[in-house]
Design an enzyme around this catalytic site. Structure first.
Site, PDB file in Angstrom:
ATOM      1  CD  GLU A 127      -2.900   1.209   2.335  1.00 32.78           C
ATOM      2  OE1 GLU A 127      -2.749   0.414   3.278  1.00 32.78           O
ATOM      3  OE2 GLU A 127      -3.806   2.039   2.290  1.00 32.78           O
ATOM      4  N   GLY A 267       2.782   2.250  10.950  1.00 33.30           N
ATOM      5  CA  GLY A 267       2.550   1.420  12.131  1.00 33.30           C
ATOM      6  C   GLY A 267       2.403  -0.050  11.779  1.00 33.30           C
ATOM      7  CG  MET A 269       0.077  -3.259   4.814  1.00 37.43           C
ATOM      8  SD  MET A 269      -0.957  -1.825   4.387  1.00 37.43           S
ATOM      9  CE  MET A 269      -2.155  -2.608   3.331  1.00 37.43           C
ATOM     10  CD  GLU A 270      -4.990  -2.176   5.517  1.00 33.73           C
ATOM     11  OE1 GLU A 270      -4.052  -1.745   6.218  1.00 33.73           O
ATOM     12  OE2 GLU A 270      -5.639  -1.461   4.727  1.00 33.73           O
ATOM     13  CG  ASN A 271      -0.062  -6.827   3.884  1.00 34.76           C
ATOM     14  OD1 ASN A 271      -0.155  -5.914   3.089  1.00 34.76           O
ATOM     15  ND2 ASN A 271       0.869  -6.875   4.830  1.00 34.76           N
ATOM     16  CD  GLU A 304      -2.993  -2.254  10.593  1.00 34.16           C
ATOM     17  OE1 GLU A 304      -3.423  -2.439   9.442  1.00 34.16           O
ATOM     18  OE2 GLU A 304      -2.649  -1.123  11.025  1.00 34.16           O
ATOM     19  CG  HIS A 307      -7.812  -2.036   7.769  1.00 35.84           C
ATOM     20  ND1 HIS A 307      -8.662  -1.088   7.249  1.00 35.84           N
ATOM     21  CD2 HIS A 307      -6.690  -1.355   8.160  1.00 35.84           C
ATOM     22  CE1 HIS A 307      -8.088   0.111   7.338  1.00 35.84           C
ATOM     23  NE2 HIS A 307      -6.905  -0.014   7.888  1.00 35.84           N
TER      24      HIS A 307
HETATM   25  N1  0A1 Z   1      -3.234   0.800   5.798  1.00 36.14           N
HETATM   26  C1  0A1 Z   1      -2.306   0.897   6.879  1.00 36.14           C
HETATM   27  C2  0A1 Z   1      -1.387   2.044   6.780  1.00 36.14           C
HETATM   28  C3  0A1 Z   1      -0.255   1.980   5.837  1.00 36.14           C
HETATM   29  C4  0A1 Z   1      -0.261   2.798   4.751  1.00 36.14           C
HETATM   30  C5  0A1 Z   1       0.824   2.897   3.924  1.00 36.14           C
HETATM   31  C6  0A1 Z   1       1.911   2.116   4.227  1.00 36.14           C
HETATM   32  O1  0A1 Z   1       3.012   2.203   3.458  1.00 36.14           O
HETATM   33  C7  0A1 Z   1       3.184   3.336   2.725  1.00 36.14           C
HETATM   34  C8  0A1 Z   1       1.922   1.263   5.301  1.00 36.14           C
HETATM   35  C9  0A1 Z   1       0.827   1.194   6.106  1.00 36.14           C
HETATM   36  C10 0A1 Z   1      -3.094   1.183   8.134  1.00 36.14           C
HETATM   37  O2  0A1 Z   1      -4.016   1.975   8.099  1.00 36.14           O
HETATM   38  O3  0A1 Z   1      -2.753   0.641   9.164  1.00 36.14           O
HETATM   39 ZN    ZN Z   2      -5.754   1.560   8.505  1.00 37.90          ZN
END
Ligand code: 0A1
Ligand code: ZN
Length: 882
Positions: A127, A267, A269-271, A304, A307
């Site tokens: 992301e 912080g 990431m919700e993979n 996470e 998500h």
């Molecule tokens: N979606 C994650 C946040 C996130 C966004 C970008 C990143 O890399 C550029 C990493 C994590 C969240 O909301 O926790």
């Molecule tokens: Zn998030």
């Protein structure tokens, strides 16, 4: 890196893709000096999109890739074009298979986007647009595909090979290499792809879902951190249960994995099925992590996990819709934390953070709507506005619909859009349809930037027994938006009589009784509400629980605030009244100090503090919140022109004066909290530590050697990091050179092998407001454990200095600014996302007096003139100067 002027992308230009990718099969061959990525994509023409006669070209995103081979329907292809950002080819059929091999160098990836190495492990961050640094792809969230991933690597160095979904096969290759294949049955956009390969150890547990399915829960960390995962695991199980109970959401795969990595831009990431976390948001153990860190782990694990539905099952159509998943998910995690801990304290913490930081963003050059209209670099839009203000917007919807109506709305949203990539409008539509509501005006919260002001006046008509509240709303201009239209502002409120009792509410001309508390919907630029049957002039308790992210002003006298701080039945507003009084007192002191006149303590503030200090029935964490003065950052935000030195002087003077006036009360309460000597992680124990350490901070200002001894003793004897760290903070911010140095050295020796603990050590020193701050930070940059390549270290040292050490950063000679600009330029070559984030303190130059303004602008201009600036830094710096 930039070769030409970066391009702006607009929401209004959104179009569906020309092609879909139904299946994505990936094979990663990982080596020490490169990786080969083989992809096989089943691609299909998007026939829902009106096409010109000829079949459109297929334009795949790709950056920093070495293209090894391309095959179309199993035939080598040579007819394609490659440039810095894309691979273009001309398919002849409506569906086809495309096989591509790319070569990348994860070990040289310092931007931490795409596939990179953190210590000895491989990991990914995709992301928002990182997947295009792994292979050529339609790297946009509305292209959702079923992924199968095979990872091949040396078994000795990388025994653990992970990707999204469930493991389906594994085997051995010659030369000590092994492989594992993973299959994710849920179609997902590429930004949710993840891969991990490393020598990791595992904490395993299980969770039984509401329908009785058994989920395998796994937390993978480096072996030395094995003992620090219990809290994260526990938080995960509680999050899973909470999402079932509060939202009816059940987990969908058979396995859920968390991996902790040391080098991570954000912080976590919700993979899908494989969350990757900054180790700072996983590891927590009493000896190494503070209570604050424990709470952050709980919140981020929950965020996470949540998500999985709000983001993964239902995802974003395009990146302008980022708050669709982030605002909603932050709202969900903050409610979870409120349910797990003290609801009022959690709200106070969130509101404090929002007002000091998001309000400043909304008033600065990067101000943008919750749903932005345009961007150059999407990474710059993972902002407080998209996250925190976005969450406030969802909270207002919750307030307007009530818990039940909101749940009906989210049920419909998840059911209607499961498996889709949708917009903020779709979210609102589901809430409307489920409730028969009309949120057309409310939607302005998504499109208008800026913090609305809400000015309130009152009038009591004794003869008619009527009380009138008049509201006037105004939203200041923000970049690109000079005119704003009135927004829907829910104002939760009550009226208090002279004994502090809530009066029954009834609108004039209406029969219906509203009970003792109601939510007024302010929808017009100017609007009045008249209450009937009011026998005496009441005092209004307004915007309870901070029911809307606005700047409310009502002409409360200081005595009114004292009254509310002592009597408002609403805990949040009691705190708010005390804060309001402290702000008023501080703003007065700043002016008096600037006029060169002597300062005096308003005894009313001391009086409130004395009262709460004696109130042993009140939650200790609430006492701590009430006696905490507003931050310098918040006072800067509130000022038209912020005079940093005067703000710092006035605030420190007031702290010391309060400490002297209340010395015996502070000491008594401090002593009474010593009995609970042994560490426990429950909410009560945390509340006690929070209060005890707030008291210690005050007591250290009383120039009493006995207190210094007490502080040193706490530092040495503490059986947990919260108490140890609080003592260190107090010493480091004190003028007592000897115990300060001794404590710092002792700490560094004891914790040298613990990177997250050493981050604290850097950060505490970077935040010290003692003179010479810049020189200390410059010296710490040379410390063997410091590196610009680790984002946590950058945040701990440079971030803490520029954001939290205002007196030192804003040094009159501009050396603080110059230092920051140099670091931004240096860091931009390594990690543009982190470099761009560091620009924030400089971007706020308009807030300060003209000498500082000039110096800050000068540094911004110097950054902008740097060759080969990344689009990330270019965007924030150029917008800051515009
Ligand atoms: N979606 C994650 C946040 C996130 C966004 C970008 C990143 O890399 C550029 C990493 C994590 C969240 O909301 O926790
Ligand atoms: Zn998030």
């Amino acid at each position: 890196m930039r070769t030409e002027q970066p391009k702006t992308i607009y929401l209004k230009d959104y179009q569906q893709p020309d092609y879909w990718i139904d299946e994505t099969q990936l094979t990663f061959e990982l080596f020490e000096d490169h990786a080969l990525v083989h992809s096989r994509l089943s691609i299909r023409l998007n026939d829902a999109k009106p096409q010109a006669q000829a079949q459109p070209p297929l334009v795949l995103d790709g950056q920093l890739l070495e293209l090894v081979s391309v095959e179309l329907d199993d035939q080598p292809l040579s007819n394609y074009q490659v440039d810095d950002d894309s691979l273009t080819l001309q398919p002849q059929t409506a569906s086809f298979a495309l096989a591509i091999t790319t070569r990348i160098e994860p070990q040289n990836n310092t931007a931490l986007e795409g596939l990179y190495k953190s210590g000895g492990m491989f990991c990914t961050q995709c992301e928002a647009e990182g997947f295009r640094k792994i292979t050529y792809y339609l790297d946009r969230p509305d292209v959702m595909s079923r992924f199968t991933t095979t990872v091949v690597a040396d078994r000795g160095s990388y025994p653990v090979l992970l990707s999204n979904g469930n493991p389906i096969a594994s085997g051995e290759h010659d030369g000590g290499r092994h492989w594992i294949s993973w299959e994710d049955p849920f179609p997902k956009p590429a930004y949710l792809f993840a891969l991990v390969a490393g020598d990791l150890c595992l904490l395993q547990d299980s969770f039984t879902t509401m329908t009785g399915r058994e989920i395998d829960l796994r937390i993978y960390v480096e072996p030395e951190n094995r003992e620090q995962c219990d809290h994260a695991m526990d938080s995960l199980k509680r999050s899973m249960r909470w999402d079932e109970e509060v939202y009816g959401r059940e987990y969908d795969l058979d396995i859920f994995m968390i991996v902790a990595v040391n080098d991570f831009n954000m912080g976590a990431m919700e993979n899908k099925g494989l969350n990757i976390f900054n180790s700072s948001c996983v590891l927590a153990q009493q000896d190494t992590a503070t209570d604050m860190a424990f709470q952050r782990v709980e919140a981020v694990v929950a965020h996470e996990y949540f998500h999985n539905w709000s983001g993964n099952r239902v995802t974003c159509r395009d990146w302008f819709q980022l708050s669709l998943k982030e605002g909603f998910t932050v709202f969900r995690d903050s409610e979870f934390s409120a349910d797990m801990n003290s609801r009022t304290v959690k709200r106070i913490e969130d509101v404090t953070f929002l007002r000091a930081n998001q309000f400043a963003e909304d008033a600065g050059p990067m101000a943008h709507p919750v749903r932005p209209d345009s961007f150059i670099e999407i990474s710059n839009f993972y902002t407080l506005t998209v996250y925190e203000k976005g969450a406030e917007v969802v909270r207002m919807l919750h307030t307007l619909l009530g818990a039940e109506g909101f749940r009906k709305g989210t049920d419909l949203y998840f059911e209607r859009h499961d498996g889709q990539a949708v917009t903020c409008d779709d979210f609102i539509k589901a809430l409307e349809d489920a409730n028969g509501a009309d949120f057309s005006q409310f939607k302005r919260w998504y499109s208008q930037a800026g913090t609305p002001r809400l000015d309130v006046a009152s009038h009591y008509d004794a003869a008619r027994r009527e009380y009138r509240l008049s509201f006037r709303q105004h939203c200041p201009a923000t970049p690109g938006q000079s005119e704003k239209r009135p927004q829907v502002i829910p104002v939760r409120m009550a009226l208090l009589d002279s004994a502090g009792q809530e009066l029954p509410l009834q609108m004039a001309g209406e029969q219906q009784s509203l009970g003792n508390e109601t939510v007024l919907s302010v929808t017009e630029a100017e609007q009045e509400f008249v209450f009937a049957n009011i026998d005496q002039e009441p005092l209004p308790s307004l915007l309870r629980g901070f029911s809307a992210p606005v700047k409310l002003s009502y002409p409360y006298s200081r005595d009114d605030r004292v009254f509310l701080a002592k009597h408002d039945p609403d805990g949040f507003n009691r705190w708010e009244a005390a804060q309001g009084l402290a702000v008023d007192v501080l703003q007065g002191l700043v002016e008096i100090h600037r006029a060169g006149r002597p300062l005096h303590l308003d005894q009313r503030l001391a009086d409130i503090y004395r009262t709460v200090l004696a109130d042993t029935a009140l939650d200790a964490a609430m006492v701590a919140e009430i006696i905490r003065l507003p931050s310098e950052a918040y006072l800067v935000e509130l000022a038209d022109t912020a005079h940093v030195d005067a703000i710092h002087f006035a605030r420190e003077w007031l702290r010391a004066e309060l400490a002297r006036s209340l010395k015996s009360e502070l000491q008594q309460r401090f002593d009474s909290l010593q009995v609970s000597a042994h560490y426990s992680a429950d909410a009560d124990a945390m509340a006690m530590r929070s209060l005890k350490n707030t008291l210690l901070g005050y007591l250290m200002l009383t120039d009493d050697q006995a207190v210094v001894q007490q502080c040193v003793r706490q530092f040495v004897e503490a059986d947990n990091m919260t108490d140890r760290q609080a003592a260190l903070v107090a010493l480091v911010n004190s003028p007592f050179e000897q115990p300060r140095q001794a404590a710092l050295e002792h700490f560094a020796e004891r914790w040298a092998a613990y990177p997250l603990v050493m981050d604290q050590w850097f950060s505490i020193q970077a935040g010290s407001t003692q003179p010479g701050g810049l020189e200390r930070v410059e010296a710490l940059m040379q410390h063997p454990l410091f590196t610009l390549r680790n984002p946590n270290k950058v945040r701990a040292l440079i971030g803490a200095f520029a954001n939290q050490n205002l007196v030192n950063f804003h040094r009159a000679d501009g050396a603080g600014y110059r230092f920051l600009a140099d670091r931004i330029i240096e860091l931009d070559r390594l990690n543009p996302q982190i470099a761009a984030r560091l620009v924030t303190p400089l971007s706020r130059w308009r807030k300060f007096a003209s000498d500082r303004q000039q110096l800050m602008q000068q540094e911004l201009a110097r950054i902008l003139a740097t060759e080969k600036l990344s689009p990330d830094v270019y965007e924030v710096v150029s917008k800051s100067l515009a």
